[in-house]
Write a protein that holds these residues in place. Structure first.
Motif, mmCIF file in Angstrom:
data_model
loop_
_atom_site.group_PDB
_atom_site.id
_atom_site.type_symbol
_atom_site.label_atom_id
_atom_site.label_comp_id
_atom_site.label_asym_id
_atom_site.label_seq_id
_atom_site.Cartn_x
_atom_site.Cartn_y
_atom_site.Cartn_z
ATOM 1 N N UNK A 192 12.357 29.841 -6.244
ATOM 2 C CA UNK A 192 12.031 30.183 -7.620
ATOM 3 C C UNK A 192 13.229 29.945 -8.538
ATOM 4 N N UNK A 193 12.964 29.327 -9.684
ATOM 5 C CA UNK A 193 13.944 29.149 -10.746
ATOM 6 C C UNK A 193 13.283 29.527 -12.066
ATOM 7 N N UNK A 194 14.084 29.955 -13.027
ATOM 8 C CA UNK A 194 13.562 30.242 -14.363
ATOM 9 C C UNK A 194 13.800 29.022 -15.235
ATOM 10 N N UNK A 195 12.711 28.526 -15.870
ATOM 11 C CA UNK A 195 12.768 27.267 -16.626
ATOM 12 C C UNK A 195 12.491 27.507 -18.103
ATOM 13 N N UNK A 196 13.252 26.814 -18.931
ATOM 14 C CA UNK A 196 13.001 26.873 -20.370
ATOM 15 C C UNK A 196 11.864 25.922 -20.741
ATOM 16 N N UNK A 197 10.967 26.368 -21.603
ATOM 17 C CA UNK A 197 9.853 25.533 -22.032
ATOM 18 C C UNK A 197 10.308 24.377 -22.901
ATOM 19 N N UNK A 198 9.432 23.377 -23.026
ATOM 20 C CA UNK A 198 9.771 22.190 -23.792
ATOM 21 C C UNK A 198 9.625 22.390 -25.285
ATOM 22 N N UNK A 199 8.403 22.701 -25.737
ATOM 23 C CA UNK A 199 8.148 22.901 -27.162
ATOM 24 C C UNK A 199 8.489 24.320 -27.583
ATOM 25 N N UNK A 200 7.925 25.280 -26.846
ATOM 26 C CA UNK A 200 8.235 26.690 -27.104
ATOM 27 C C UNK A 200 9.383 27.087 -26.174
ATOM 28 N N UNK A 216 17.348 13.854 -18.468
ATOM 29 C CA UNK A 216 16.458 12.695 -18.404
ATOM 30 C C UNK A 216 16.474 12.000 -19.766
ATOM 31 N N UNK A 217 16.070 10.739 -19.835
ATOM 32 C CA UNK A 217 16.053 10.037 -21.124
ATOM 33 C C UNK A 217 15.143 10.712 -22.154
ATOM 34 N N UNK A 218 14.063 11.320 -21.687
ATOM 35 C CA UNK A 218 13.062 11.889 -22.586
ATOM 36 C C UNK A 218 13.275 13.377 -22.863
ATOM 37 N N UNK A 219 14.123 14.047 -22.022
ATOM 38 C CA UNK A 219 14.291 15.500 -22.197
ATOM 39 C C UNK A 219 15.371 16.021 -21.245
ATOM 40 N N UNK A 220 16.017 17.099 -21.657
ATOM 41 C CA UNK A 220 16.931 17.822 -20.768
ATOM 42 C C UNK A 220 16.255 19.110 -20.327
ATOM 43 N N UNK A 221 16.148 19.296 -19.020
ATOM 44 C CA UNK A 221 15.505 20.484 -18.461
ATOM 45 C C UNK A 221 16.573 21.532 -18.140
ATOM 46 N N UNK A 222 16.364 22.757 -18.642
ATOM 47 C CA UNK A 222 17.296 23.849 -18.400
ATOM 48 C C UNK A 222 16.688 24.813 -17.386
ATOM 49 N N UNK A 223 17.439 25.089 -16.309
ATOM 50 C CA UNK A 223 16.959 25.940 -15.228
ATOM 51 C C UNK A 223 18.007 27.000 -14.915
#
Length: 280
Positions: free
Chosen positions: A170-178, A232-239
């Protein structure tokens, strides 16, 4: 030439697995060391220590990197850490310590030393894990024996095991739009990082192709602890992980994946260049 020089010359021409030096000049086999597991693989060492060992269990094995390099595999709670032990030809190097003989090395471990990993984990080496383990001679009698599937042959028997370089949790992920944070179940297999609503969800919410990922690194911009990001080129994912050790393990294995992907790409490009050169 003195006796010490003769002994040093003998040691420098023989592998550690053949000999260890003692102060009295006698030779003993490394094979006689009860917790030396020779060519046990990293994967097998982890399985062995996690299933049968306890916190502070350890074993010595050959490293697959090069001759003269060994690995000390140590169980630290629910994970296994690996440390290099180098045989220089006349001494053993372990961390900041150097031992003139394997006997001195073993004596050091008899005192239950405390070691710290680069992730900050402190481990007391208490329990050498024996190479030979007695097993109870208790066997069950077969009461039921019937084929569940018919028409299959030996070709259908495909041994399976968890692939090296896999991880889940389990990891906590930040949403993309919200920009809210939600806990998701993540699985890493081959070059794909998948996340699910929870561990029981049958289908992933999204699959991230790591061949498109350019970087994995710790992140301090989100005002959260144990946070890291995948670029990533399209987005940075924060975990975010529960602990710093867990975050570090995710970062390490994801960076290892990226290094393997780049290595494969370099090999392919090299093959293409060599072929184009041949056909010019």
């Amino acid at each position: 030439m003195g006796r010490g020089e003769i002994l040093e010359r003998k040691m420098s021409t023989r592998d550690l697995s053949d000999l260890w030096s003692r102060s009295d000049g006698d030779a003993e086999l490394l094979q006689d060391l009860g917790w030396y597991h020779a060519n046990l693989s990293r994967h097998a060492a982890e399985a062995l220590l996690l299933s049968n060992g306890c916190d502070g269990s350890y074993l010595l094995r050959d490293s697959n990197e090069r001759t003269g390099l060994y690995s000390l595999s140590v169980r630290a709670k629910d994970s296994v850490k690996h440390f290099h032990v180098e045989y220089t030809g006349y001494s053993l190097k372990f961390g900041f310590n150097e031992f003139p003989s394997l006997k001195d090395f073993v004596k050091h471990f008899a005192n239950q030393p405390l070691i710290g990993s680069e992730t900050g984990t402190l481990i007391v080496l208490k329990h050498p894990y024996p190479r030979t383990v007695e097993e109870p001679s208790i066997y069950e009698s077969v009461r039921v024996h019937t084929a569940m599937q018919t028409g299959r042959t030996e070709n259908d028997l495909v041994p399976t095991a968890p692939s090296l370089g896999t991880k889940e949790g389990y990891l906590t992920k930040q949403g993309g739009l919200v920009k809210t944070w939600k806990t998701r179940w993540f699985t890493l297999h081959r070059n794909e990082l998948k996340y699910f609503k929870d561990q029981m969800a049958p289908e992933p919410i999204r699959i991230l192709d790591l061949t498109e990922c350019s970087a994995v690194q710790f992140d301090y911009s989100q005002e959260r602890v144990n946070c890291f990001c995948l670029v990533f080129p399209f987005r940075t994912f924060y975990l975010c992980a529960k602990t710093g050790v867990e975050a570090d393990e995710w970062i390490k294995i994801l960076r290892w994946k990226l290094s393997q992907i780049r290595k494969q790409l370099d090999q392919r490009e090299g093959t293409i260049r060599s072929r184009s050169f041949i056909f010019k």
